[in-house]
Motif scaffolding. Structure first.
Motif, mmCIF file in Angstrom:
data_model
loop_
_atom_site.group_PDB
_atom_site.id
_atom_site.type_symbol
_atom_site.label_atom_id
_atom_site.label_comp_id
_atom_site.label_asym_id
_atom_site.label_seq_id
_atom_site.Cartn_x
_atom_site.Cartn_y
_atom_site.Cartn_z
ATOM 1 N N GLY A 53 0.916 -1.304 0.147
ATOM 2 C CA GLY A 53 -0.007 0.019 0.022
ATOM 3 C C GLY A 53 0.840 1.157 0.035
ATOM 4 O O GLY A 53 0.289 2.078 0.262
ATOM 5 N N ARG A 56 0.120 4.965 -2.323
ATOM 6 C CA ARG A 56 -1.313 4.546 -2.745
ATOM 7 C C ARG A 56 -2.220 5.345 -2.280
ATOM 8 O O ARG A 56 -3.266 5.663 -2.880
ATOM 9 C CB ARG A 56 -1.559 3.164 -2.520
ATOM 10 C CG ARG A 56 -2.813 2.519 -2.931
ATOM 11 C CD ARG A 56 -2.585 2.246 -4.494
ATOM 12 N NE ARG A 56 -1.895 1.223 -4.956
ATOM 13 C CZ ARG A 56 -1.809 0.920 -5.992
ATOM 14 N NH1 ARG A 56 -2.372 1.651 -7.191
ATOM 15 N NH2 ARG A 56 -0.996 0.053 -6.378
ATOM 16 N N LYS A 70 -10.999 -10.634 -1.730
ATOM 17 C CA LYS A 70 -10.509 -9.408 -2.182
ATOM 18 C C LYS A 70 -10.582 -8.362 -0.954
ATOM 19 O O LYS A 70 -11.413 -8.481 -0.200
ATOM 20 C CB LYS A 70 -11.386 -8.993 -3.269
ATOM 21 C CG LYS A 70 -11.458 -9.830 -4.563
ATOM 22 C CD LYS A 70 -10.199 -10.199 -5.185
ATOM 23 C CE LYS A 70 -10.357 -10.944 -6.388
ATOM 24 N NZ LYS A 70 -8.961 -11.180 -7.288
ATOM 25 N N PHE A 84 -8.379 -4.615 -3.885
ATOM 26 C CA PHE A 84 -7.129 -5.170 -4.450
ATOM 27 C C PHE A 84 -7.413 -6.737 -4.248
ATOM 28 O O PHE A 84 -8.255 -7.142 -3.695
ATOM 29 C CB PHE A 84 -6.176 -4.694 -3.169
ATOM 30 C CG PHE A 84 -5.939 -3.330 -3.274
ATOM 31 C CD1 PHE A 84 -4.808 -2.739 -3.978
ATOM 32 C CD2 PHE A 84 -6.587 -2.390 -2.382
ATOM 33 C CE1 PHE A 84 -4.421 -1.384 -4.145
ATOM 34 C CE2 PHE A 84 -6.404 -1.040 -2.589
ATOM 35 C CZ PHE A 84 -5.282 -0.267 -3.361
ATOM 36 N N SER A 85 -6.320 -7.277 -4.864
ATOM 37 C CA SER A 85 -6.276 -8.774 -4.668
ATOM 38 C C SER A 85 -5.643 -8.897 -3.273
ATOM 39 O O SER A 85 -5.161 -7.845 -2.536
ATOM 40 C CB SER A 85 -5.189 -9.353 -5.448
ATOM 41 O OG SER A 85 -3.765 -8.651 -5.231
ATOM 42 N N GLY A 88 -2.137 -7.354 -2.622
ATOM 43 C CA GLY A 88 -2.191 -5.950 -2.798
ATOM 44 C C GLY A 88 -2.060 -5.386 -4.285
ATOM 45 O O GLY A 88 -1.685 -4.082 -4.425
ATOM 46 N N GLN A 89 -2.609 -6.134 -5.149
ATOM 47 C CA GLN A 89 -2.579 -5.695 -6.746
ATOM 48 C C GLN A 89 -3.832 -5.115 -6.901
ATOM 49 O O GLN A 89 -5.018 -5.515 -6.577
ATOM 50 C CB GLN A 89 -2.311 -6.877 -7.558
ATOM 51 C CG GLN A 89 -1.157 -7.476 -7.493
ATOM 52 C CD GLN A 89 0.192 -6.635 -7.956
ATOM 53 O OE1 GLN A 89 -0.128 -6.038 -8.936
ATOM 54 N NE2 GLN A 89 1.019 -6.630 -6.996
ATOM 55 N N LEU A 90 -3.773 -3.575 -7.433
ATOM 56 C CA LEU A 90 -5.132 -2.941 -7.739
ATOM 57 C C LEU A 90 -5.889 -3.619 -8.760
ATOM 58 O O LEU A 90 -5.371 -3.860 -9.749
ATOM 59 C CB LEU A 90 -4.737 -1.531 -7.865
ATOM 60 C CG LEU A 90 -5.834 -0.522 -8.081
ATOM 61 C CD1 LEU A 90 -6.683 -0.548 -7.047
ATOM 62 C CD2 LEU A 90 -5.219 0.709 -8.648
ATOM 63 N N GLU A 91 -7.104 -3.880 -8.312
ATOM 64 C CA GLU A 91 -7.976 -4.396 -9.525
ATOM 65 C C GLU A 91 -9.128 -3.725 -10.058
ATOM 66 O O GLU A 91 -9.472 -3.778 -11.215
ATOM 67 C CB GLU A 91 -8.539 -5.723 -8.849
ATOM 68 C CG GLU A 91 -7.532 -6.851 -8.573
ATOM 69 C CD GLU A 91 -8.227 -8.089 -7.960
ATOM 70 O OE1 GLU A 91 -7.415 -9.171 -7.953
ATOM 71 O OE2 GLU A 91 -9.121 -7.975 -7.683
ATOM 72 N N THR A 93 -11.037 0.511 -9.280
ATOM 73 C CA THR A 93 -11.160 2.009 -8.426
ATOM 74 C C THR A 93 -12.479 2.505 -8.859
ATOM 75 O O THR A 93 -13.029 2.517 -9.994
ATOM 76 C CB THR A 93 -10.126 2.757 -8.976
ATOM 77 O OG1 THR A 93 -8.771 2.336 -8.643
ATOM 78 C CG2 THR A 93 -10.023 4.270 -8.325
#
Length: 283
Positions: A53, A56, A70, A84-85, A88-91, A93
C-alpha cells in the motif's frame, strides 16, 4: 501510527490499515503516503506476513475483505474506493480522485464497505450521509439516505454491515445503529430508547447478533467500548477495551475471524486489540 481499520480473511490472516505517521488534519494533503499502509499478520502468532500500500493512499479509512478474499479500502482523502487482490494488486477503482460528489461516480468521504451476494455496499460518509450500492465490477446500482434529524436520516454513516436481507449502519453522530432492508427501507433504529455512545463500526456474527464498537461515549469522551446486540436490539453485553487516560483510545473498526476472536482498531492507541467475545447468554 493511526490504526484505522482491521479485517480477517478466511485463512485467519489479519489485515491492518494504518496511516504510517500521517495524522487526520484538515484540509487533507494531496500527496500519497510513501510508506506501506497495509500490514498482514498471522492471527495466531501476530507474525508479520506482508506489507503493501505504499504511495497509494492519502487518508485511508476502511478495509473490508469480501468472500472471495478481495481487499476493499476506502480513502476519504482521495474520495475513492479500491479493490485489491489479497497480495495488494489494484484491480478496481471507484470514484474520481479528489473530486467530491453525490452520484454513482463520486463519493463524499466514503467510510466502509460490506457485501451481500454480488452487491457491494459503501457507507458514504462524512459528507454525503448515504449508502451507495454497486455490483462487483463497480457498476452503480442504487443509493439511499440523506442528512437530517429524522428516523430515516443519517449523520456520518461511519460503517456498514449486511446480512439476512438487512443493512446495519453505524449512524455515528445520531448515536444509533440504523437498520434497513437492502433497498433502503427503514426497519428501525437501535437503541429504541435511552442513549449509548457513538458507534464507529459494527459486524454481524454468524448467530445473527451484532457487535459494535463505540469510539466516543454519550459525553463525547473517547474510548473503545464493545457492545453485543441481541436480535431484538437490546444490549446483551459490553466490553471496555480502552487504554487508561483521556484521549488514549478511539475504537474505530471491529472485525471477527472464523475462530471467533475479535479485533478492534484503536486510532489513538496506535494498536489492534485481539479479544475473546463472551459467550451468548442462555435464553
Amino acid at each position: 501510527a493511526e490504526v484505522s481499520a482491521v479485517d480477517v480473511d478466511a485463512q485467519g490472516r489479519v489485515y491492518i490499515l494504518h496511516r504510517a505517521g500521517r495524522r487526520w488534519i484538515e484540509p487533507f494533503p494531496s500527496e500519497s503516503i510513501t510508506e506501506p499502509t497495509v500490514f498482514v499478520v498471522d492471527g495466531l502468532s501476530g507474525r508479520l506476513l506482508a506489507r503493501w500500500g505504499a504511495a497509494r493512499f492519502v487518508m485511508p479509512h476502511g478495509l473490508s475483505i469480501d468472500p472471495a478474499g478481495k481487499v476493499w479500502i476506502t480513502d476519504v482523502g482521495r474520495e475513492q474506493v479500491f479493490r485489491f487482490s489479497a497480495g495488494g494488486q489494484l484491480e478496481l477503482t471507484l470514484g474520481e480522485r479528489g473530486v467530491t460528489g453525490d452520484d454513482g461516480g463520486h463519493f463524499g468521504r466514503p467510510t466502509d464497505v460490506a457485501f451481500a451476494g454480488d452487491e457491494v455496499f459503501v457507507s458514504d460518509g462524512y459528507l454525503n450521509h448515504r449508502v451507495a450500492v454497486f455490483d462487483r465490477n463497480g457498476r452503480f446500482l442504487r443509493q439511499w439516505g440523506e442528512q437530517g434529524a429524522g428516523p430515516a436520516s443519517l449523520a456520518i454513516p461511519h460503517a456498514i454491515a449486511v446480512g439476512g436481507g438487512m443493512a446495519f449502519v453505524a449512524d455515528r453522530e445520531h448515536s444509533r445503529i440504523q437498520i434497513t432492508d437492502l433497498a433502503g427501507k427503514l426497519l428501525g433504529n437501535w437503541p429504541r430508547s435511552g442513549a449509548t455512545g457513538h458507534p464507529y463500526s459494527l459486524k454481524l456474527l454468524a448467530d445473527g447478533r451484532l457487535v459494535s464498537v463505540e469510539g466516543r461515549d454519550g459525553h463525547d469522551r473517547s474510548g473503545a467500548l464493545v457492545r453485543v446486540w441481541g436480535r431484538n436490539g437490546s444490549v446483551e453485553r459490553s466490553l471496555d477495551l480502552a487504554l487508561p487516560g483521556e484521549q488514549a483510545s478511539l475504537g474505530h473498526d471491529i472485525a471477527f475471524g472464523r475462530d471467533g476472536f475479535g479485533y478492534v482498531a484503536d486510532v489513538y492507541g496506535g494498536r489492534v486489540v485481539k479479544f475473546a467475545l463472551p459467550p451468548a447468554k442462555e435464553r
